[in-house]
Design an enzyme around this catalytic site. Structure first.
Site, short mmCIF file in Angstrom:
data_model
loop_
_atom_site.label_atom_id
_atom_site.label_comp_id
_atom_site.label_asym_id
_atom_site.label_seq_id
_atom_site.Cartn_x
_atom_site.Cartn_y
_atom_site.Cartn_z
N GLY A 171 54.14 -70.50 77.43
CA GLY A 171 55.57 -70.46 77.14
C GLY A 171 56.21 -71.81 77.33
N GLY A 172 57.31 -71.83 78.09
CA GLY A 172 58.06 -73.06 78.29
C GLY A 172 57.23 -74.17 78.91
N GLY A 406 46.74 -98.00 48.25
CA GLY A 406 47.86 -97.71 49.15
C GLY A 406 47.43 -97.75 50.60
CB ALA A 407 44.38 -96.61 52.35
C1 HXC Z 1 56.67 -64.92 87.67
C2 HXC Z 1 54.40 -65.17 87.62
C3 HXC Z 1 54.47 -65.74 86.33
C4 HXC Z 1 55.77 -65.88 85.72
C5 HXC Z 1 52.41 -65.71 86.92
N1 HXC Z 1 53.11 -65.16 87.94
N2 HXC Z 1 53.22 -66.05 85.93
N3 HXC Z 1 55.49 -64.77 88.27
N4 HXC Z 1 56.82 -65.46 86.46
N5 HXC Z 1 55.93 -66.43 84.54
C6 HXC Z 1 52.58 -64.66 89.21
C7 HXC Z 1 51.78 -63.39 89.04
O1 HXC Z 1 52.62 -62.28 89.04
C8 HXC Z 1 50.89 -63.45 90.27
O2 HXC Z 1 51.63 -63.03 91.38
C9 HXC Z 1 50.64 -64.93 90.46
O3 HXC Z 1 51.66 -65.60 89.73
C10 HXC Z 1 49.31 -65.37 89.90
O4 HXC Z 1 49.21 -64.87 88.59
P1 HXC Z 1 47.95 -64.04 88.10
O5 HXC Z 1 48.36 -63.33 86.88
O6 HXC Z 1 47.36 -63.24 89.23
O7 HXC Z 1 46.93 -65.22 87.77
P2 HXC Z 1 45.89 -65.33 86.57
O8 HXC Z 1 45.11 -64.07 86.46
O9 HXC Z 1 45.14 -66.59 86.82
O10 HXC Z 1 46.76 -65.46 85.22
C11 HXC Z 1 47.62 -66.55 85.08
C12 HXC Z 1 48.53 -66.37 83.86
C13 HXC Z 1 49.25 -64.99 83.95
C14 HXC Z 1 47.67 -66.43 82.58
C15 HXC Z 1 49.50 -67.53 83.81
O11 HXC Z 1 49.86 -64.90 85.22
C16 HXC Z 1 50.30 -64.84 82.91
O12 HXC Z 1 49.98 -64.48 81.76
N6 HXC Z 1 51.55 -65.08 83.28
C17 HXC Z 1 52.67 -64.97 82.34
C18 HXC Z 1 52.61 -66.08 81.34
C19 HXC Z 1 53.74 -66.06 80.36
O13 HXC Z 1 53.80 -65.22 79.46
N7 HXC Z 1 54.67 -66.97 80.54
C20 HXC Z 1 55.72 -67.15 79.56
C21 HXC Z 1 57.01 -66.88 80.23
S1 HXC Z 1 58.23 -67.11 79.01
P3 HXC Z 1 50.97 -62.11 92.53
O14 HXC Z 1 52.05 -61.98 93.52
O15 HXC Z 1 50.60 -60.85 91.87
O16 HXC Z 1 49.79 -62.87 93.00
C22 HXC Z 1 58.55 -68.75 78.96
C23 HXC Z 1 59.55 -69.13 77.95
C24 HXC Z 1 60.31 -70.35 78.36
O17 HXC Z 1 58.01 -69.51 79.65
C25 HXC Z 1 60.98 -70.94 77.19
C26 HXC Z 1 61.76 -72.15 77.54
C27 HXC Z 1 62.39 -72.75 76.32
#
Ligand code: HXC
Length: 516
Positions: A171-172, A406-407
Protein backbone atom coordinates in the site's frame (compact mmCIF):
# COMPACT_ATOMS: atom_id res chain seq x y z
CA UNK A 1 29.22 10.71 50.88
CA UNK A 2 27.17 8.53 48.47
CA UNK A 3 25.34 10.57 45.84
CA UNK A 4 21.80 9.34 45.02
CA UNK A 5 20.87 9.54 41.38
CA UNK A 6 17.99 11.86 40.61
CA UNK A 7 14.75 9.92 40.09
CA UNK A 8 14.14 11.51 36.70
CA UNK A 9 17.49 10.22 35.48
CA UNK A 10 16.53 6.74 36.63
CA UNK A 11 13.22 7.17 34.84
CA UNK A 12 15.05 8.09 31.65
CA UNK A 13 17.08 4.89 31.93
CA UNK A 14 13.88 2.87 32.22
CA UNK A 15 12.12 4.65 29.36
CA UNK A 16 15.09 4.13 27.07
CA UNK A 17 15.43 0.47 28.07
CA UNK A 18 11.78 -0.07 27.13
CA UNK A 19 12.17 1.71 23.81
CA UNK A 20 15.20 -0.33 22.86
CA UNK A 21 13.12 -3.51 23.00
CA UNK A 22 10.60 -2.34 20.37
CA UNK A 23 7.83 -4.94 20.14
CA UNK A 24 9.52 -7.23 22.67
CA UNK A 25 11.89 -10.19 22.74
CA UNK A 26 9.44 -12.67 21.22
CA UNK A 27 8.79 -10.55 18.14
CA UNK A 28 12.50 -9.84 17.75
CA UNK A 29 13.03 -13.60 17.70
CA UNK A 30 10.40 -13.97 14.97
CA UNK A 31 12.11 -11.22 12.98
CA UNK A 32 15.43 -13.07 13.22
CA UNK A 33 13.78 -16.38 12.31
CA UNK A 34 12.55 -14.74 9.10
CA UNK A 35 16.17 -14.01 8.19
CA UNK A 36 15.74 -10.30 8.93
CA UNK A 37 17.72 -8.01 11.20
CA UNK A 38 15.92 -5.72 13.62
CA UNK A 39 15.51 -2.02 12.87
CA UNK A 40 18.28 -1.14 15.33
CA UNK A 41 20.69 -3.79 14.09
CA UNK A 42 20.25 -2.42 10.57
CA UNK A 43 21.12 1.11 11.66
CA UNK A 44 24.25 -0.15 13.40
CA UNK A 45 25.42 -1.84 10.20
CA UNK A 46 24.56 1.09 7.98
CA UNK A 47 26.36 3.81 9.89
CA UNK A 48 29.93 4.31 11.04
CA UNK A 49 30.43 2.52 14.33
CA UNK A 50 29.02 4.43 17.29
CA UNK A 51 27.93 7.42 15.20
CA UNK A 52 24.15 7.05 15.52
CA UNK A 53 22.32 9.71 17.51
CA UNK A 54 18.65 8.96 17.99
CA UNK A 55 15.90 11.55 17.83
CA UNK A 56 12.40 11.03 19.24
CA UNK A 57 13.14 7.77 21.03
CA UNK A 58 10.44 8.62 23.56
CA UNK A 59 7.72 9.64 21.13
CA UNK A 60 4.62 7.47 21.24
CA UNK A 61 1.72 7.02 18.85
CA UNK A 62 -1.97 7.76 19.27
CA UNK A 63 -3.30 6.07 22.37
CA UNK A 64 -6.87 6.23 21.11
CA UNK A 65 -6.18 4.04 18.10
CA UNK A 66 -4.89 0.67 19.31
CA UNK A 67 -7.13 0.04 22.37
CA UNK A 68 -4.96 2.32 24.49
CA UNK A 69 -1.74 0.46 23.64
CA UNK A 70 1.18 2.71 22.84
CA UNK A 71 4.76 1.79 22.03
CA UNK A 72 7.74 4.03 22.70
CA UNK A 73 9.13 5.02 19.33
CA UNK A 74 5.85 4.12 17.63
CA UNK A 75 7.42 1.56 15.30
CA UNK A 76 10.17 3.61 13.74
CA UNK A 77 13.66 4.58 14.84
CA UNK A 78 14.90 7.94 13.57
CA UNK A 79 18.09 9.92 13.85
CA UNK A 80 21.39 10.72 12.22
CA UNK A 81 24.90 9.37 12.00
CA UNK A 82 27.80 9.21 9.59
CA UNK A 83 28.85 7.12 6.60
CA UNK A 84 32.59 7.41 5.93
CA UNK A 85 32.54 10.47 8.16
CA UNK A 86 29.74 12.32 6.34
CA UNK A 87 26.41 13.02 8.01
CA UNK A 88 23.28 11.16 6.86
CA UNK A 89 19.77 10.98 8.29
CA UNK A 90 18.05 7.66 8.70
CA UNK A 91 14.71 6.13 9.64
CA UNK A 92 14.31 2.43 10.24
CA UNK A 93 10.85 0.92 10.55
CA UNK A 94 10.42 -1.63 13.32
CA UNK A 95 8.27 -4.53 12.13
CA UNK A 96 8.10 -5.87 15.69
CA UNK A 97 5.87 -2.91 16.59
CA UNK A 98 2.41 -3.33 14.98
CA UNK A 99 4.04 -4.68 11.81
CA UNK A 100 5.98 -1.44 11.26
CA UNK A 101 2.66 0.06 10.21
CA UNK A 102 2.52 3.81 9.78
CA UNK A 103 0.35 6.00 11.93
CA UNK A 104 0.41 9.65 12.85
CA UNK A 105 3.26 9.56 15.38
CA UNK A 106 5.36 7.26 13.21
CA UNK A 107 4.97 9.61 10.26
CA UNK A 108 5.70 12.72 12.34
CA UNK A 109 9.03 11.18 13.36
CA UNK A 110 9.96 10.44 9.75
CA UNK A 111 8.86 13.91 8.62
CA UNK A 112 10.91 15.56 11.35
CA UNK A 113 14.16 14.01 10.19
CA UNK A 114 13.30 14.50 6.53
CA UNK A 115 12.91 18.21 7.29
CA UNK A 116 16.20 18.26 9.17
CA UNK A 117 18.00 16.40 6.37
CA UNK A 118 16.72 18.87 3.76
CA UNK A 119 17.56 21.85 5.97
CA UNK A 120 21.17 20.83 6.64
CA UNK A 121 21.72 19.28 3.20
CA UNK A 122 22.42 15.64 4.05
CA UNK A 123 21.12 12.42 2.41
CA UNK A 124 18.14 10.63 3.88
CA UNK A 125 18.06 6.84 4.01
CA UNK A 126 14.85 4.97 4.77
CA UNK A 127 14.97 1.35 5.92
CA UNK A 128 11.42 0.20 5.14
CA UNK A 129 9.75 -2.79 6.76
CA UNK A 130 6.07 -1.98 7.05
CA UNK A 131 2.57 -3.33 6.59
CA UNK A 132 1.51 0.08 5.26
CA UNK A 133 -1.07 2.45 6.70
CA UNK A 134 -1.92 1.51 10.31
CA UNK A 135 -5.45 0.30 9.86
CA UNK A 136 -6.59 1.34 13.34
CA UNK A 137 -5.61 4.97 12.72
CA UNK A 138 -7.82 5.26 9.66
CA UNK A 139 -7.70 8.54 7.79
CA UNK A 140 -4.97 9.85 10.11
CA UNK A 141 -2.68 7.15 8.73
CA UNK A 142 -3.51 8.12 5.16
CA UNK A 143 -2.91 11.79 5.94
CA UNK A 144 0.39 10.77 7.53
CA UNK A 145 1.54 9.15 4.29
CA UNK A 146 0.62 12.27 2.34
CA UNK A 147 2.96 14.31 4.57
CA UNK A 148 5.85 11.98 3.72
CA UNK A 149 5.14 12.00 -0.03
CA UNK A 150 5.02 15.78 0.06
CA UNK A 151 8.49 15.91 1.62
CA UNK A 152 9.86 13.27 -0.77
CA UNK A 153 8.92 15.41 -3.73
CA UNK A 154 10.22 18.64 -2.23
CA UNK A 155 13.54 17.02 -1.33
CA UNK A 156 13.90 15.46 -4.79
CA UNK A 157 16.98 16.90 -6.49
CA UNK A 158 17.98 18.66 -3.25
CA UNK A 159 19.37 15.79 -1.16
CA UNK A 160 19.92 12.18 -2.23
CA UNK A 161 17.04 9.98 -1.02
CA UNK A 162 17.65 6.27 -0.68
CA UNK A 163 15.15 3.55 0.21
CA UNK A 164 15.93 0.04 1.37
CA UNK A 165 13.03 -2.39 1.23
CA UNK A 166 13.76 -4.90 3.97
CA UNK A 167 10.41 -6.56 4.57
CA UNK A 168 6.89 -6.56 3.21
CA UNK A 169 6.01 -3.09 1.95
CA UNK A 170 2.40 -2.78 0.92
CA UNK A 171 0.00 0.00 0.00
CA UNK A 172 1.22 3.43 0.99
CA UNK A 173 4.58 1.96 2.02
CA UNK A 174 5.64 1.63 -1.61
CA UNK A 175 4.93 5.12 -2.88
CA UNK A 176 7.45 6.99 -0.79
CA UNK A 177 10.31 4.67 -1.86
CA UNK A 178 9.28 4.93 -5.48
CA UNK A 179 9.65 8.72 -5.38
CA UNK A 180 13.15 8.43 -3.90
CA UNK A 181 16.29 8.25 -6.04
CA UNK A 182 17.34 4.65 -5.43
CA UNK A 183 15.47 1.56 -4.22
CA UNK A 184 17.40 -1.34 -2.72
CA UNK A 185 15.67 -4.68 -2.10
CA UNK A 186 16.62 -7.85 -0.24
CA UNK A 187 15.95 -11.21 -1.89
CA UNK A 188 13.33 -13.48 -0.35
CA UNK A 189 12.45 -11.18 2.56
CA UNK A 190 11.29 -8.00 0.88
CA UNK A 191 8.21 -7.32 -1.21
CA UNK A 192 6.63 -4.28 -2.78
CA UNK A 193 3.10 -4.13 -4.06
CA UNK A 194 0.22 -1.70 -4.11
CA UNK A 195 -2.26 -4.50 -3.46
CA UNK A 196 -1.17 -7.87 -2.03
CA UNK A 197 -1.88 -11.44 -3.19
CA UNK A 198 -5.16 -11.62 -1.22
CA UNK A 199 -6.61 -8.61 -3.00
CA UNK A 200 -5.37 -9.95 -6.33
CA UNK A 201 -7.22 -13.19 -5.62
CA UNK A 202 -10.42 -11.36 -4.71
CA UNK A 203 -10.42 -8.90 -7.58
CA UNK A 204 -9.02 -10.81 -10.53
CA UNK A 205 -9.28 -14.38 -9.18
CA UNK A 206 -5.61 -15.11 -9.69
CA UNK A 207 -3.34 -17.02 -7.33
CA UNK A 208 0.07 -15.46 -7.03
CA UNK A 209 2.77 -15.65 -4.38
CA UNK A 210 4.30 -12.64 -2.60
CA UNK A 211 7.58 -13.34 -4.40
CA UNK A 212 6.04 -13.56 -7.88
CA UNK A 213 3.90 -10.48 -7.34
CA UNK A 214 6.42 -8.11 -5.83
CA UNK A 215 9.64 -9.85 -4.84
CA UNK A 216 13.11 -8.43 -5.34
CA UNK A 217 13.75 -10.28 -8.61
CA UNK A 218 10.48 -9.08 -10.12
CA UNK A 219 11.27 -5.45 -9.35
CA UNK A 220 14.92 -5.75 -10.40
CA UNK A 221 14.25 -7.50 -13.72
CA UNK A 222 10.69 -6.74 -14.84
CA UNK A 223 9.23 -3.58 -13.36
CA UNK A 224 12.49 -1.66 -12.93
CA UNK A 225 11.29 -0.36 -9.54
CA UNK A 226 14.41 -1.64 -7.72
CA UNK A 227 17.83 -0.40 -8.76
CA UNK A 228 19.78 -2.73 -6.48
CA UNK A 229 19.12 -6.22 -5.11
CA UNK A 230 21.12 -8.11 -2.50
CA UNK A 231 20.81 -11.56 -0.92
CA UNK A 232 20.59 -10.34 2.68
CA UNK A 233 20.30 -7.30 4.94
CA UNK A 234 24.03 -7.10 5.63
CA UNK A 235 25.11 -6.94 1.97
CA UNK A 236 22.30 -4.54 1.19
CA UNK A 237 23.36 -2.06 3.87
CA UNK A 238 27.00 -2.34 2.86
CA UNK A 239 25.99 -1.45 -0.70
CA UNK A 240 24.13 1.65 0.50
CA UNK A 241 27.37 2.82 2.12
CA UNK A 242 29.17 2.25 -1.18
CA UNK A 243 26.59 4.29 -3.09
CA UNK A 244 26.68 7.16 -0.59
CA UNK A 245 30.46 7.36 -1.02
CA UNK A 246 29.95 8.26 -4.69
CA UNK A 247 27.44 11.03 -4.02
CA UNK A 248 27.54 14.63 -2.84
CA UNK A 249 25.53 15.37 0.29
CA UNK A 250 23.27 17.79 -1.54
CA UNK A 251 22.72 19.63 -4.82
CA UNK A 252 24.96 22.54 -3.83
CA UNK A 253 28.02 20.36 -3.36
CA UNK A 254 30.21 18.20 -5.52
CA UNK A 255 30.82 14.54 -4.77
CA UNK A 256 33.81 13.85 -2.49
CA UNK A 257 37.13 13.23 -4.23
CA UNK A 258 38.61 9.80 -3.53
CA UNK A 259 42.11 9.09 -4.74
CA UNK A 260 42.46 5.41 -5.62
CA UNK A 261 46.11 5.78 -6.65
CA UNK A 262 45.40 5.00 -10.28
CA UNK A 263 47.54 7.21 -12.58
CA UNK A 264 45.37 9.39 -14.85
CA UNK A 265 47.84 8.89 -17.72
CA UNK A 266 47.56 5.09 -17.54
CA UNK A 267 47.03 3.67 -21.04
CA UNK A 268 45.52 0.31 -21.98
CA UNK A 269 46.86 -1.08 -25.30
CA UNK A 270 44.35 -3.97 -25.20
CA UNK A 271 41.59 -1.46 -25.99
CA UNK A 272 43.01 -1.10 -29.50
CA UNK A 273 41.73 -4.66 -30.08
CA UNK A 274 38.36 -4.38 -28.33
CA UNK A 275 36.16 -3.69 -31.35
CA UNK A 276 35.88 -6.82 -33.54
CA UNK A 277 36.67 -6.51 -37.24
CA UNK A 278 33.22 -7.85 -38.21
CA UNK A 279 30.50 -5.19 -37.70
CA UNK A 280 27.93 -7.75 -36.54
CA UNK A 281 30.17 -9.26 -33.91
CA UNK A 282 29.49 -8.18 -30.35
CA UNK A 283 31.88 -7.47 -27.50
CA UNK A 284 31.44 -6.60 -23.85
CA UNK A 285 31.35 -2.86 -23.16
CA UNK A 286 32.29 -3.63 -19.55
CA UNK A 287 35.86 -4.24 -20.74
CA UNK A 288 36.12 -0.58 -21.71
CA UNK A 289 34.28 0.63 -18.61
CA UNK A 290 36.46 -1.24 -16.14
CA UNK A 291 39.60 -0.27 -18.06
CA UNK A 292 39.06 3.48 -17.93
CA UNK A 293 37.69 3.90 -14.39
CA UNK A 294 39.93 4.51 -11.38
CA UNK A 295 40.91 1.25 -9.73
CA UNK A 296 38.46 -0.65 -11.99
CA UNK A 297 35.71 0.23 -9.49
CA UNK A 298 32.20 0.57 -10.89
CA UNK A 299 28.82 0.59 -9.15
CA UNK A 300 26.30 -0.44 -11.75
CA UNK A 301 22.74 0.84 -11.32
CA UNK A 302 19.90 -1.50 -12.37
CA UNK A 303 22.28 -4.23 -13.61
CA UNK A 304 19.41 -6.69 -14.08
CA UNK A 305 17.08 -4.37 -16.01
CA UNK A 306 17.50 -3.35 -19.68
CA UNK A 307 20.97 -4.84 -19.96
CA UNK A 308 21.32 -3.26 -23.41
CA UNK A 309 22.29 -0.05 -21.65
CA UNK A 310 24.72 0.21 -18.75
CA UNK A 311 24.40 2.97 -16.16
CA UNK A 312 26.47 3.44 -13.06
CA UNK A 313 28.95 5.37 -10.97
CA UNK A 314 32.71 5.27 -11.11
CA UNK A 315 35.57 7.67 -10.55
CA UNK A 316 38.03 9.27 -12.93
CA UNK A 317 40.97 11.15 -11.48
CA UNK A 318 39.25 10.75 -8.12
CA UNK A 319 36.06 12.50 -9.27
CA UNK A 320 32.69 10.73 -9.36
CA UNK A 321 31.27 10.35 -12.85
CA UNK A 322 27.98 8.95 -14.09
CA UNK A 323 28.49 6.55 -16.94
CA UNK A 324 25.94 5.68 -19.62
CA UNK A 325 27.02 3.07 -22.17
CA UNK A 326 25.34 0.97 -24.83
CA UNK A 327 26.04 -2.74 -24.35
CA UNK A 328 26.57 -4.45 -27.75
CA UNK A 329 26.55 -7.83 -25.97
CA UNK A 330 22.82 -7.47 -25.13
CA UNK A 331 20.32 -6.94 -27.97
CA UNK A 332 23.23 -5.46 -29.95
CA UNK A 333 23.05 -2.38 -27.70
CA UNK A 334 19.81 -1.18 -29.27
CA UNK A 335 17.74 1.47 -27.48
CA UNK A 336 14.31 0.21 -26.43
CA UNK A 337 11.64 1.44 -24.03
CA UNK A 338 13.21 0.10 -20.85
CA UNK A 339 16.74 1.18 -21.77
CA UNK A 340 15.55 4.71 -22.58
CA UNK A 341 13.68 5.13 -19.30
CA UNK A 342 16.48 3.58 -17.24
CA UNK A 343 19.13 5.86 -18.72
CA UNK A 344 16.92 8.97 -18.65
CA UNK A 345 16.30 8.68 -14.93
CA UNK A 346 19.99 8.08 -14.27
CA UNK A 347 21.03 11.09 -16.35
CA UNK A 348 18.57 13.30 -14.46
CA UNK A 349 19.90 12.11 -11.11
CA UNK A 350 23.49 12.88 -12.13
CA UNK A 351 22.51 16.29 -13.42
CA UNK A 352 20.61 17.14 -10.24
CA UNK A 353 23.64 16.27 -8.11
CA UNK A 354 26.50 17.79 -10.13
CA UNK A 355 27.90 14.49 -11.36
CA UNK A 356 29.56 14.77 -14.80
CA UNK A 357 28.25 12.39 -17.46
CA UNK A 358 30.34 10.18 -19.70
CA UNK A 359 28.59 8.40 -22.53
CA UNK A 360 30.14 5.43 -24.39
CA UNK A 361 28.31 4.87 -27.65
CA UNK A 362 27.81 1.74 -29.74
CA UNK A 363 24.18 1.95 -30.78
CA UNK A 364 22.63 0.49 -33.95
CA UNK A 365 19.37 2.43 -33.48
CA UNK A 366 16.03 2.17 -31.75
CA UNK A 367 14.40 -1.27 -31.47
CA UNK A 368 11.92 -1.65 -34.35
CA UNK A 369 8.54 -3.41 -34.18
CA UNK A 370 4.95 -3.03 -33.00
CA UNK A 371 5.72 -4.13 -29.44
CA UNK A 372 8.08 -1.20 -28.94
CA UNK A 373 6.07 1.30 -30.99
CA UNK A 374 2.83 0.45 -29.19
CA UNK A 375 4.67 0.41 -25.87
CA UNK A 376 5.60 4.04 -26.45
CA UNK A 377 9.14 4.10 -27.86
CA UNK A 378 8.47 7.62 -29.17
CA UNK A 379 7.55 8.81 -25.68
CA UNK A 380 10.22 6.83 -23.85
CA UNK A 381 13.02 7.55 -26.32
CA UNK A 382 12.12 11.22 -26.02
CA UNK A 383 12.73 11.00 -22.26
CA UNK A 384 16.37 10.16 -22.83
CA UNK A 385 16.71 12.86 -25.46
CA UNK A 386 15.12 15.36 -23.08
CA UNK A 387 17.26 14.28 -20.13
CA UNK A 388 20.56 14.69 -21.96
CA UNK A 389 19.61 18.06 -23.44
CA UNK A 390 18.39 19.32 -20.08
CA UNK A 391 21.60 18.28 -18.29
CA UNK A 392 23.97 21.14 -17.52
CA UNK A 393 26.73 19.09 -15.89
CA UNK A 394 29.86 18.38 -17.99
CA UNK A 395 28.80 15.96 -20.75
CA UNK A 396 31.39 13.95 -22.66
CA UNK A 397 30.80 11.31 -25.33
CA UNK A 398 33.07 8.68 -26.83
CA UNK A 399 31.76 6.95 -29.95
CA UNK A 400 33.27 3.50 -29.91
CA UNK A 401 31.59 1.87 -32.89
CA UNK A 402 28.05 2.22 -34.21
CA UNK A 403 26.30 5.56 -33.96
CA UNK A 404 23.34 5.32 -36.27
CA UNK A 405 20.44 7.62 -36.95
CA UNK A 406 18.23 9.04 -34.23
CA UNK A 407 19.83 6.88 -31.55
CA UNK A 408 23.19 8.50 -32.36
CA UNK A 409 21.72 11.96 -31.87
CA UNK A 410 19.98 10.94 -28.64
CA UNK A 411 23.10 9.39 -27.09
CA UNK A 412 24.57 12.69 -25.93
CA UNK A 413 25.79 13.73 -29.37
CA UNK A 414 27.38 17.04 -30.33
CA UNK A 415 24.13 17.97 -32.02
CA UNK A 416 22.34 18.08 -28.66
CA UNK A 417 25.23 20.06 -27.20
CA UNK A 418 27.42 17.63 -25.34
CA UNK A 419 30.57 19.50 -24.35
CA UNK A 420 33.15 17.26 -25.95
CA UNK A 421 32.61 14.42 -28.40
CA UNK A 422 35.43 11.95 -29.10
CA UNK A 423 35.39 9.00 -31.46
CA UNK A 424 37.54 5.94 -31.78
CA UNK A 425 38.87 5.24 -35.31
CA UNK A 426 36.44 2.30 -35.33
CA UNK A 427 33.41 4.63 -35.05
CA UNK A 428 30.69 4.33 -37.68
CA UNK A 429 28.60 7.49 -37.75
CA UNK A 430 25.81 7.19 -40.28
CA UNK A 431 22.11 7.53 -40.85
CA UNK A 432 21.80 3.74 -40.76
CA UNK A 433 23.80 0.51 -41.13
CA UNK A 434 25.31 -0.55 -44.47
CA UNK A 435 22.66 -3.15 -45.34
CA UNK A 436 19.64 -0.98 -44.60
CA UNK A 437 21.13 2.00 -46.39
CA UNK A 438 22.14 0.03 -49.50
CA UNK A 439 18.74 -1.62 -49.71
CA UNK A 440 17.02 1.77 -49.63
CA UNK A 441 19.31 3.65 -52.02
CA UNK A 442 19.90 0.85 -54.57
CA UNK A 443 16.63 -1.05 -54.28
CA UNK A 444 15.70 -0.88 -57.97
CA UNK A 445 19.25 -1.55 -59.17
CA UNK A 446 19.63 -4.58 -56.89
CA UNK A 447 16.25 -6.00 -57.89
CA UNK A 448 17.18 -5.81 -61.58
CA UNK A 449 20.67 -7.30 -61.14
CA UNK A 450 21.58 -10.79 -62.40
CA UNK A 451 23.09 -11.56 -58.98
CA UNK A 452 21.26 -9.32 -56.44
CA UNK A 453 23.24 -10.63 -53.44
CA UNK A 454 26.57 -9.90 -55.06
CA UNK A 455 25.49 -6.38 -55.98
CA UNK A 456 24.11 -5.76 -52.48
CA UNK A 457 27.41 -6.86 -50.96
CA UNK A 458 29.33 -4.60 -53.30
CA UNK A 459 27.10 -1.64 -52.47
CA UNK A 460 27.45 -2.35 -48.76
CA UNK A 461 31.24 -2.43 -49.06
CA UNK A 462 31.22 0.88 -50.90
CA UNK A 463 28.88 2.40 -48.32
CA UNK A 464 31.09 1.21 -45.45
CA UNK A 465 34.21 2.60 -47.05
CA UNK A 466 32.58 5.93 -47.80
CA UNK A 467 30.37 6.63 -44.79
CA UNK A 468 31.09 4.26 -41.91
CA UNK A 469 33.98 6.06 -40.27
CA UNK A 470 34.50 8.97 -37.91
CA UNK A 471 36.55 11.06 -40.29
CA UNK A 472 33.69 12.63 -42.22
CA UNK A 473 32.12 13.81 -38.95
CA UNK A 474 35.51 15.00 -37.69
CA UNK A 475 36.02 17.04 -40.87
CA UNK A 476 32.65 18.67 -40.27
CA UNK A 477 33.65 19.44 -36.66
CA UNK A 478 30.98 17.19 -35.14
CA UNK A 479 33.70 15.09 -33.56
CA UNK A 480 36.23 17.03 -31.51
CA UNK A 481 38.94 14.45 -31.97
CA UNK A 482 39.45 10.90 -33.17
CA UNK A 483 41.42 9.32 -30.35
CA UNK A 484 43.50 6.19 -29.95
CA UNK A 485 41.47 3.68 -27.90
CA UNK A 486 44.38 3.03 -25.55
CA UNK A 487 44.43 6.71 -24.53
CA UNK A 488 40.73 6.97 -23.69
CA UNK A 489 41.15 7.20 -19.92
CA UNK A 490 43.74 9.93 -20.11
CA UNK A 491 41.77 12.05 -22.58
CA UNK A 492 38.61 11.73 -20.51
CA UNK A 493 40.31 12.76 -17.29
CA UNK A 494 41.97 15.77 -18.93
CA UNK A 495 38.62 16.75 -20.39
CA UNK A 496 36.86 16.40 -17.01
CA UNK A 497 39.54 18.63 -15.52
CA UNK A 498 38.98 21.51 -17.88
CA UNK A 499 35.20 21.13 -17.75
CA UNK A 500 35.18 21.33 -13.95
CA UNK A 501 34.55 25.06 -14.03
CA UNK A 502 31.80 24.75 -16.64
CA UNK A 503 29.04 27.29 -16.15
CA UNK A 504 25.69 26.83 -17.75
CA UNK A 505 22.36 28.32 -16.91
CA UNK A 506 18.84 27.21 -17.62
CA UNK A 507 16.21 29.41 -19.11
CA UNK A 508 13.83 31.13 -16.73
CA UNK A 509 10.77 28.93 -16.36
CA UNK A 510 8.95 27.02 -13.67
CA UNK A 511 9.94 23.66 -15.08
CA UNK A 512 9.97 21.90 -18.41
CA UNK A 513 7.48 19.24 -19.35
CA UNK A 514 9.43 16.01 -19.82
CA UNK A 515 7.38 13.45 -21.77
CA UNK A 516 6.45 11.18 -18.84
C1 HXC B 1 -2.10 -2.44 11.50
C2 HXC B 1 -0.79 -4.24 10.98
C3 HXC B 1 -0.71 -3.83 9.63
C4 HXC B 1 -1.42 -2.62 9.26
C5 HXC B 1 0.44 -5.61 9.82
N1 HXC B 1 -0.06 -5.36 11.05
N2 HXC B 1 0.03 -4.70 8.95
N3 HXC B 1 -1.47 -3.56 11.89
N4 HXC B 1 -2.07 -1.98 10.25
N5 HXC B 1 -1.38 -2.15 8.04
C6 HXC B 1 0.15 -6.12 12.28
C7 HXC B 1 -0.54 -7.46 12.24
O1 HXC B 1 -1.87 -7.34 12.64
C8 HXC B 1 0.30 -8.24 13.24
O2 HXC B 1 -0.10 -7.88 14.54
C9 HXC B 1 1.69 -7.69 13.06
O3 HXC B 1 1.52 -6.42 12.40
C10 HXC B 1 2.55 -8.55 12.18
O4 HXC B 1 1.82 -8.85 11.02
P1 HXC B 1 1.63 -10.33 10.49
O5 HXC B 1 0.49 -10.30 9.55
O6 HXC B 1 1.58 -11.30 11.64
O7 HXC B 1 3.00 -10.56 9.73
P2 HXC B 1 3.27 -11.33 8.36
O8 HXC B 1 2.59 -12.66 8.38
O9 HXC B 1 4.74 -11.31 8.19
O10 HXC B 1 2.57 -10.47 7.20
C11 HXC B 1 2.99 -9.16 6.98
C12 HXC B 1 2.04 -8.43 6.03
C13 HXC B 1 0.59 -8.55 6.55
C14 HXC B 1 2.16 -9.07 4.63
C15 HXC B 1 2.50 -6.99 5.91
O11 HXC B 1 0.56 -8.13 7.90
C16 HXC B 1 -0.36 -7.69 5.78
O12 HXC B 1 -0.82 -8.10 4.70
N6 HXC B 1 -0.67 -6.52 6.32
C17 HXC B 1 -1.59 -5.59 5.65
C18 HXC B 1 -0.94 -5.01 4.44
C19 HXC B 1 -1.79 -4.02 3.71
O13 HXC B 1 -2.76 -4.37 3.04
N7 HXC B 1 -1.45 -2.76 3.85
C20 HXC B 1 -2.10 -1.72 3.07
C21 HXC B 1 -2.78 -0.81 4.01
S1 HXC B 1 -3.54 0.40 3.02
P3 HXC B 1 -0.21 -8.98 15.72
O14 HXC B 1 -0.56 -8.17 16.90
O15 HXC B 1 -1.24 -9.93 15.29
O16 HXC B 1 1.14 -9.60 15.78
C22 HXC B 1 -2.36 1.54 2.67
C23 HXC B 1 -2.84 2.63 1.80
C24 HXC B 1 -2.09 3.91 2.07
O17 HXC B 1 -1.27 1.46 3.06
C25 HXC B 1 -2.28 4.84 0.94
C26 HXC B 1 -1.57 6.12 1.16
C27 HXC B 1 -1.74 7.02 -0.03
Amino acid sequence: MVEIMHSSILELFELRKDALLGGGKKRIEIQHNHGKLTARERIELLLDEGSFEEIDILKVGRSDACDGDVYPGDGVITGHGTISGREVFVFSQDFTVIGGSLGEGHSQKICKIMDLAARVGSPIIGLNDSGGARIQEGVDALAAYGEIFHRNVNASGVIPQISCIMGPCAGGAVYSPSITDFVFMVQQTSYMFVTGPNVVKTVIHKDISFEDLGGAQVHAKKSGVAQFVYPNDILCLRAVRELINYLPSNNRQKAPILDLNDPPERTDPTLDYLVPSQPNQSYDMNVLIYSILDGAEFLEVQPHFAGNIICGFGRMGGQTIGLVANQPAVLAGVLDNNASVKAARFVRFCDAFNIPLICLVDVPGFMPGPEQEHGGIIRHGAKLLYAFIEATVPRITVIVRKAYGGAYVVMNSKHIHCDINYAWPTAEIAVMGARGASEVIYRKEIKAAADPDALLNEKMENYRARYMNPFLAAKRGYIDDVIFPRNTRHRLIRTLQFLESKKSSRSDRKHGNIPL
